[in-house]
Design a protein around this motif. Sequence first.
Motif, PDB file in Angstrom:
ATOM      1  N   GLN A  87       0.827  -1.206   0.000  1.00 53.11           N
ATOM      2  CA  GLN A  87       0.000   0.000   0.000  1.00 53.11           C
ATOM      3  C   GLN A  87       0.861   1.256   0.000  1.00 53.11           C
ATOM      4  N   ALA A  88       1.910   1.261   0.799  1.00 56.25           N
ATOM      5  CA  ALA A  88       2.793   2.418   0.837  1.00 56.25           C
ATOM      6  C   ALA A  88       3.589   2.544  -0.456  1.00 56.25           C
ATOM      7  N   GLN A  89       3.984   1.413  -1.039  1.00 55.81           N
ATOM      8  CA  GLN A  89       4.747   1.482  -2.290  1.00 55.81           C
ATOM      9  C   GLN A  89       3.940   2.138  -3.394  1.00 55.81           C
ATOM     10  N   ALA A  90       2.629   1.970  -3.373  1.00 58.45           N
ATOM     11  CA  ALA A  90       1.788   2.577  -4.408  1.00 58.45           C
ATOM     12  C   ALA A  90       1.794   4.103  -4.307  1.00 58.45           C
ATOM     13  N   ARG A  91       2.204   4.636  -3.169  1.00 58.18           N
ATOM     14  CA  ARG A  91       2.246   6.093  -2.980  1.00 58.18           C
ATOM     15  C   ARG A  91       3.638   6.678  -3.171  1.00 58.18           C
ATOM     16  N   ALA A  92       4.628   5.828  -3.434  1.00 52.74           N
ATOM     17  CA  ALA A  92       6.017   6.274  -3.465  1.00 52.74           C
ATOM     18  C   ALA A  92       6.339   7.055  -4.736  1.00 52.74           C
ATOM     19  N   VAL A  93       7.082   8.118  -4.566  1.00 52.55           N
ATOM     20  CA  VAL A  93       7.533   8.971  -5.669  1.00 52.55           C
ATOM     21  C   VAL A  93       8.848   8.429  -6.223  1.00 52.55           C
ATOM     22  N   ASP A  94       8.994   8.429  -7.541  1.00 52.86           N
ATOM     23  CA  ASP A  94      10.260   8.056  -8.159  1.00 52.86           C
ATOM     24  C   ASP A  94      11.305   9.135  -7.918  1.00 52.86           C
ATOM     25  N   LEU A  95      12.536   8.738  -7.612  1.00 54.63           N
ATOM     26  CA  LEU A  95      13.644   9.665  -7.577  1.00 54.63           C
ATOM     27  C   LEU A  95      14.212   9.801  -8.986  1.00 54.63           C
ATOM     28  N   THR A  96      14.552  11.011  -9.376  1.00 54.27           N
ATOM     29  CA  THR A  96      15.106  11.287 -10.700  1.00 54.27           C
ATOM     30  C   THR A  96      16.387  12.103 -10.556  1.00 54.27           C
ATOM     31  N   GLU A  97      17.180  12.118 -11.624  1.00 55.96           N
ATOM     32  CA  GLU A  97      18.477  12.819 -11.639  1.00 55.96           C
ATOM     33  C   GLU A  97      19.434  12.243 -10.587  1.00 55.96           C
TER      34      GLU A  97
ATOM     35  N   PRO B  94      27.194  -1.075  -3.415  1.00 55.46           N
ATOM     36  CA  PRO B  94      26.555  -0.169  -4.369  1.00 55.46           C
ATOM     37  C   PRO B  94      25.037  -0.266  -4.312  1.00 55.46           C
ATOM     38  N   GLY B  95      24.388   0.793  -4.817  1.00 53.47           N
ATOM     39  CA  GLY B  95      22.928   0.756  -4.930  1.00 53.47           C
ATOM     40  C   GLY B  95      22.231   1.989  -4.420  1.00 53.47           C
ATOM     41  N   ALA B  96      22.735   2.591  -3.351  1.00 59.00           N
ATOM     42  CA  ALA B  96      22.018   3.707  -2.731  1.00 59.00           C
ATOM     43  C   ALA B  96      21.995   4.945  -3.614  1.00 59.00           C
ATOM     44  N   LEU B  97      22.932   5.035  -4.558  1.00 63.52           N
ATOM     45  CA  LEU B  97      22.950   6.164  -5.487  1.00 63.52           C
ATOM     46  C   LEU B  97      22.741   5.687  -6.919  1.00 63.52           C
ATOM     47  N   ASP B  98      22.020   4.595  -7.066  1.00 64.09           N
ATOM     48  CA  ASP B  98      21.666   4.058  -8.385  1.00 64.09           C
ATOM     49  C   ASP B  98      20.161   4.216  -8.573  1.00 64.09           C
ATOM     50  N   GLN B  99      19.763   4.895  -9.643  1.00 64.15           N
ATOM     51  CA  GLN B  99      18.348   5.241  -9.820  1.00 64.15           C
ATOM     52  C   GLN B  99      17.457   4.019  -9.935  1.00 64.15           C
ATOM     53  N   ASP B 100      17.905   3.005 -10.673  1.00 66.42           N
ATOM     54  CA  ASP B 100      17.081   1.804 -10.813  1.00 66.42           C
ATOM     55  C   ASP B 100      16.908   1.107  -9.467  1.00 66.42           C
ATOM     56  N   THR B 101      17.965   1.096  -8.666  1.00 65.75           N
ATOM     57  CA  THR B 101      17.891   0.432  -7.361  1.00 65.75           C
ATOM     58  C   THR B 101      16.949   1.162  -6.416  1.00 65.75           C
ATOM     59  N   VAL B 102      17.127   2.468  -6.258  1.00 64.35           N
ATOM     60  CA  VAL B 102      16.343   3.186  -5.255  1.00 64.35           C
ATOM     61  C   VAL B 102      14.864   3.269  -5.622  1.00 64.35           C
ATOM     62  N   ASN B 103      14.536   3.101  -6.904  1.00 57.60           N
ATOM     63  CA  ASN B 103      13.133   3.115  -7.320  1.00 57.60           C
ATOM     64  C   ASN B 103      12.539   1.720  -7.416  1.00 57.60           C
ATOM     65  N   SER B 104      13.301   0.723  -7.016  1.00 53.49           N
ATOM     66  CA  SER B 104      12.824  -0.658  -7.116  1.00 53.49           C
ATOM     67  C   SER B 104      11.966  -1.035  -5.918  1.00 53.49           C
ATOM     68  N   SER B 105      11.084  -1.977  -6.141  1.00 51.63           N
ATOM     69  CA  SER B 105      10.236  -2.480  -5.063  1.00 51.63           C
ATOM     70  C   SER B 105      11.075  -3.121  -3.960  1.00 51.63           C
ATOM     71  N   ALA B 106      12.139  -3.835  -4.347  1.00 56.38           N
ATOM     72  CA  ALA B 106      12.967  -4.524  -3.357  1.00 56.38           C
ATOM     73  C   ALA B 106      13.644  -3.541  -2.419  1.00 56.38           C
ATOM     74  N   PHE B 107      14.156  -2.439  -2.967  1.00 56.61           N
ATOM     75  CA  PHE B 107      14.833  -1.451  -2.128  1.00 56.61           C
ATOM     76  C   PHE B 107      13.843  -0.748  -1.215  1.00 56.61           C
ATOM     77  N   ARG B 108      12.692  -0.399  -1.750  1.00 57.19           N
ATOM     78  CA  ARG B 108      11.694   0.281  -0.923  1.00 57.19           C
ATOM     79  C   ARG B 108      11.166  -0.632   0.186  1.00 57.19           C
ATOM     80  N   ARG B 109      11.129  -1.917  -0.077  1.00 50.54           N
ATOM     81  CA  ARG B 109      10.634  -2.854   0.929  1.00 50.54           C
ATOM     82  C   ARG B 109      11.686  -3.117   2.005  1.00 50.54           C
ATOM     83  N   ALA B 110      12.953  -2.994   1.653  1.00 49.87           N
ATOM     84  CA  ALA B 110      14.037  -3.260   2.596  1.00 49.87           C
ATOM     85  C   ALA B 110      14.138  -2.138   3.628  1.00 49.87           C
ATOM     86  N   GLU B 111      14.866  -2.411   4.699  1.00 54.79           N
ATOM     87  CA  GLU B 111      15.117  -1.408   5.724  1.00 54.79           C
ATOM     88  C   GLU B 111      16.582  -0.985   5.651  1.00 54.79           C
ATOM     89  N   VAL B 112      16.799   0.234   5.177  1.00 53.64           N
ATOM     90  CA  VAL B 112      18.131   0.844   5.126  1.00 53.64           C
ATOM     91  C   VAL B 112      17.992   2.186   5.846  1.00 53.64           C
TER      92      VAL B 112
END
Length: 369
Positions: A204-214, A239-257
């Motif tokens: 439910q929260a993922q459906a409200r998440a904004v994509d990061l760009t740039e 690696p990953g925290a500054l990768d656009q595909d990673t930070v906008n992925s469902s797996a990253f948003r579901r994880a706890e960082v």
Amino acid sequence: MTLSDHSGDAPRGSVAPGFEPVREVFHDVVTRQRGTGAAVAIWHDGRWVADLWGGWADAGRTRPWQRESIVMPYSVTKAFTAMAALVLVDRGLLDLDSAVQEHWSQLRTPATVRQLLSHQVGLVALADPAPPELLLDWDGLCSRLAGQEPLWTSGTAIGESALFYGHLVGELVRRVDGRPFGTFLRDEVCGPAALDFHIGLDDQAQARAVDLTEVDSLVAGLGGDDRPALLRQALLNPPGALDQDTVNSSAFRRAEVPAVNGHGTARAVAGLYAALLAGRVISPSLRDEAASAQAHGIDRVMGGPERAWGLGFGVDDEGFGMGGIGGSAGWASTRDEYAFAFVTGTMGDHDRSDAVETAFRDVLGLPPL
């Protein structure tokens, strides 16, 4: 500009009478952003004087930013993470001057809870290259950190644990309380304070998440002459925290960082600081201690100028708060008695939040930032 573009860029929300200049400056900020949008919230004199959002929520610019859209503000998350530990301190379940090893015996680095919360522990970068999947593996990363040799003796220097602060503090909280960190934050901090801020998003929260760009621009910005070499090591391994595909992925948003990947509204971020100013969430005495300098100097990770760390916050003579790489910020002005938050989906500098906050300060006749 098409009608749909205009409807996405135009700011929505409200400002109190007299604060219209804040809307005007925010409108300019949003229309200049090349990617996704932004939101701002300001609490002053017992009320919301600005609660605005605008722009797009997705990289394809088809989904407008809504009132309930949530976005990842990078290190702004650290204040929420610290708050979880401070709640335990306030309840007498954790002592600021006790050894972290009393609760986390596997941790090789001697440090007090106070030193951990105020970025005095030298666990800021991994010695060996780590695979991307380690970033999403709570137990694996905590184990790696526990055996890591620190870069300095705790208490002798400061350096923001840019990527690992959330695991270090979060694992301490988990070992004291027993619940996963994101669950504790929801149940004991954000839920009771009605803050729409989350670490570890459900569907439910993922459906409200904004994509990061740039996001790629952030990596380029790590190599400036004024940046310590340690900053790249601290943010890019694993690696990953500054990768656009990673930070906008469902797996990253579901994880706890919890150093970086909280997601929330501007109202939630400003709401935390408004609650702290009002003496809620933690006791006023502990808040005052958290908002006072525990250590100061040149940050070995972030570089100069000299800065001061409180217990989870950057602090100065005007107040306390946290900024995030990419431009988001949350702040409590103890001197001028307001709470401010700016969150953005388009990565860039902090000039945008400064411009909006300055417009607010101008209305009150306060000096510029």
